[in-house]
Design an enzyme around this catalytic site. Structure first.
Site, short mmCIF file in Angstrom:
data_model
loop_
_atom_site.label_atom_id
_atom_site.label_comp_id
_atom_site.label_asym_id
_atom_site.label_seq_id
_atom_site.Cartn_x
_atom_site.Cartn_y
_atom_site.Cartn_z
N ASP A 10 0.87 -1.18 0.00
CA ASP A 10 0.00 0.00 0.00
C ASP A 10 0.91 1.23 0.00
O ASP A 10 2.13 1.11 0.20
CB ASP A 10 -0.89 -0.01 1.26
CG ASP A 10 -1.79 1.21 1.34
OD1 ASP A 10 -2.46 1.52 0.34
OD2 ASP A 10 -1.81 1.88 2.38
N SER A 11 0.29 2.40 -0.17
CA SER A 11 1.08 3.63 -0.10
C SER A 11 1.57 3.90 1.32
O SER A 11 2.45 4.72 1.52
CB SER A 11 0.22 4.82 -0.54
OG SER A 11 -0.85 4.97 0.37
N TYR A 42 -0.75 8.39 -2.34
CA TYR A 42 -0.76 8.16 -3.79
C TYR A 42 -2.00 8.78 -4.45
O TYR A 42 -1.99 9.07 -5.64
CB TYR A 42 -0.84 6.65 -4.08
CG TYR A 42 0.44 5.86 -3.93
CD1 TYR A 42 1.60 6.39 -3.40
CD2 TYR A 42 0.47 4.52 -4.35
CE1 TYR A 42 2.76 5.64 -3.29
CE2 TYR A 42 1.62 3.75 -4.24
CZ TYR A 42 2.76 4.30 -3.70
OH TYR A 42 3.89 3.55 -3.60
N GLY A 43 -3.05 8.91 -3.67
CA GLY A 43 -4.38 9.16 -4.23
C GLY A 43 -4.59 10.46 -4.94
O GLY A 43 -5.61 10.65 -5.61
N CYS A 73 -4.42 -1.70 -1.84
CA CYS A 73 -4.56 -0.26 -2.10
C CYS A 73 -5.54 -0.10 -3.26
O CYS A 73 -5.32 -0.64 -4.35
CB CYS A 73 -3.19 0.31 -2.48
SG CYS A 73 -3.25 2.04 -2.97
N ASN A 74 -6.62 0.63 -3.01
CA ASN A 74 -7.62 0.84 -4.07
C ASN A 74 -7.07 1.67 -5.21
O ASN A 74 -7.36 1.44 -6.37
CB ASN A 74 -8.85 1.55 -3.48
CG ASN A 74 -9.62 0.67 -2.52
OD1 ASN A 74 -10.59 0.05 -2.89
ND2 ASN A 74 -9.18 0.62 -1.27
N THR A 75 -6.25 2.68 -4.85
CA THR A 75 -5.72 3.60 -5.86
C THR A 75 -4.86 2.83 -6.87
O THR A 75 -4.98 3.02 -8.08
CB THR A 75 -4.89 4.69 -5.15
OG1 THR A 75 -5.71 5.29 -4.14
CG2 THR A 75 -4.41 5.74 -6.11
N GLU A 154 -2.47 8.90 8.26
CA GLU A 154 -1.03 8.62 8.32
C GLU A 154 -0.38 9.35 9.50
O GLU A 154 0.61 8.89 10.04
CB GLU A 154 -0.34 9.03 7.00
CG GLU A 154 -0.61 8.08 5.83
CD GLU A 154 0.12 6.73 5.93
OE1 GLU A 154 1.22 6.67 6.49
OE2 GLU A 154 -0.45 5.73 5.44
N CYS A 187 -11.04 2.95 0.14
CA CYS A 187 -9.62 3.25 0.37
C CYS A 187 -9.24 2.43 1.60
O CYS A 187 -9.98 2.45 2.60
CB CYS A 187 -9.44 4.75 0.64
SG CYS A 187 -7.78 5.16 1.27
N THR A 188 -8.12 1.72 1.53
CA THR A 188 -7.80 0.80 2.63
C THR A 188 -7.44 1.52 3.92
O THR A 188 -7.36 0.89 4.97
CB THR A 188 -6.68 -0.17 2.23
OG1 THR A 188 -5.56 0.60 1.74
CG2 THR A 188 -7.13 -1.15 1.18
N HIS A 189 -7.22 2.84 3.85
CA HIS A 189 -7.01 3.58 5.10
C HIS A 189 -8.31 3.76 5.89
O HIS A 189 -8.30 3.92 7.09
CB HIS A 189 -6.46 4.99 4.79
CG HIS A 189 -5.00 5.02 4.46
ND1 HIS A 189 -4.49 4.53 3.28
CD2 HIS A 189 -3.93 5.49 5.16
CE1 HIS A 189 -3.18 4.70 3.27
NE2 HIS A 189 -2.81 5.29 4.39
N1 DGL Z 1 -4.80 3.23 0.91
C1 DGL Z 1 -4.82 3.59 -0.44
C2 DGL Z 1 -6.09 3.29 -1.17
O1 DGL Z 1 -6.72 2.32 -0.83
C3 DGL Z 1 -4.08 4.82 -0.89
C4 DGL Z 1 -4.30 6.08 -0.17
C5 DGL Z 1 -3.37 7.18 -0.67
O2 DGL Z 1 -2.16 6.95 -0.65
O3 DGL Z 1 -3.86 8.23 -1.09
O4 DGL Z 1 -6.47 3.96 -2.09
#
Ligand code: DGL
Length: 278
Positions: A10-11, A42-43, A73-75, A154, A187-189
């Site tokens: 993931d990011s 990353y998003g 990571c969804n992105t 984060e 988003c996995t966060h």
């Molecule tokens: N956790 C990530 C996702 O599922 C990325 C979040 C990010 O880095 O912006 O999209």
């Protein structure tokens, strides 16, 4: 049987939300995790930049001899799944969007008002709508990006009114205007702030892709006869910038469990530059 680890990435911290459910379902599996904490989020970056980062990480995981890669990571799943599958055709690579899209398509009807929240890149890609509508074209889907949530998570700002206000800033109008009853945490966060969301919007049914991916992992391991028998093995968590928050979060997730963890700092950017200089 195959005792090699499963690689997750993931990011940053987000992909950790898949590790606890995986551990409950498949305690014998060993994990190697890579969180790109030095370059998160990353998003809001361009798909090309995300592609470059994801290629570096997947190459690194392959060098660690993983038997499967889970894009937690969804992105990255929205932008790079096919690219990574082409790059590493011999290793199964799973994206996090398809299993959740399947659950939505199977369990919702056209009377539901489905909301999807995610990063700018995930929402702009329309990957969720496309995957869901391919399976069930009748559903009503609404999406909205929530770009400030990942940096706060984060930073470890979770149970705080700043987080609640930020969630409300993005979601109050979205939820009430579209009468959302089913919310996908795209988003996995976001599972890390699930309690805040549930407190603010108590009637929502929440779909969590970080949990939905686990049955897919199990299915592929079974099909390819890759299950492990490893319960004592050490699990390694790499970060491109091994922050206190990253280490604390992992220790908190696995406190009181038998799960053995090791932490390593590994910056793909500087390691590649060092290689070039040689
Ligand atoms: N956790 C990530 C996702 O599922 C990325 C979040 C990010 O880095 O912006 O999209």
């Amino acid at each position: 049987m195959d005792n090699r680890p499963i690689g997750f990435f993931d990011s940053g911290l987000g992909g950790l939300t898949s590790i606890a459910p995986l551990r409950r379902a498949l305690p014998e599996e060993r994990i190697i995790y890579y969180g790109d904490t030095a370059r998160t989020p990353y998003g809001s970056k361009s798909p090309n930049t995300i592609k470059t980062f994801s290629r570096q990480i997947s190459d690194f995981l392959i060098q660690q001899n993983v038997k499967m890669i889970v894009i937690a990571c969804n992105t990255v799943s929205a932008t790079c799944l096919n690219d990574l599958r082409k790059r590493h055709p011999d290793v199964p690579i799973l994206g996090i969007i398809d299993p959740a899209a399947e659950t939505v398509a199977k369990t919702c009807t056209k009377d539901n008002h489905i909301g999807i929240i995610g990063t700018k890149v995930t929402i702009k890609s329309h990957t969720y709508e496309d995957s869901i509508q391919e399976l069930n074209p009748d559903l009503n889907i609404h999406t909205t990006p929530c770009p400030a949530l990942v940096p706060l998570i984060e930073e470890g700002i979770l149970q705080h009114e700043i987080m609640d206000l930020t969630i409300q800033y993005y979601m109050d109008h979205f939820i009430s205007y579209h009468q959302i009853d089913t919310l996908v945490l795209g988003c996995t966060h976001y599972p890390l702030i699930r309690k805040n969301i549930e407190k603010l919007y108590s009637n929502l049914r929440i779909i969590n892709p970080s949990e939905e991916i686990v049955s897919q992992i199990k299915k592929v391991l079974k099909e390819k006869e890759l299950f492990a028998q490893n319960s004592d093995a050490e699990n390694t968590f790499f970060a491109s910038d091994l922050s206190e928050n990253f280490v604390n979060m992992i220790n908190r997730i696995f406190e009181n469990s038998e799960f053995k963890v090791a932490f390593k700092n590994f910056d793909l950017d500087t390691s590649e530059k060092k290689l070039e200089e040689k």
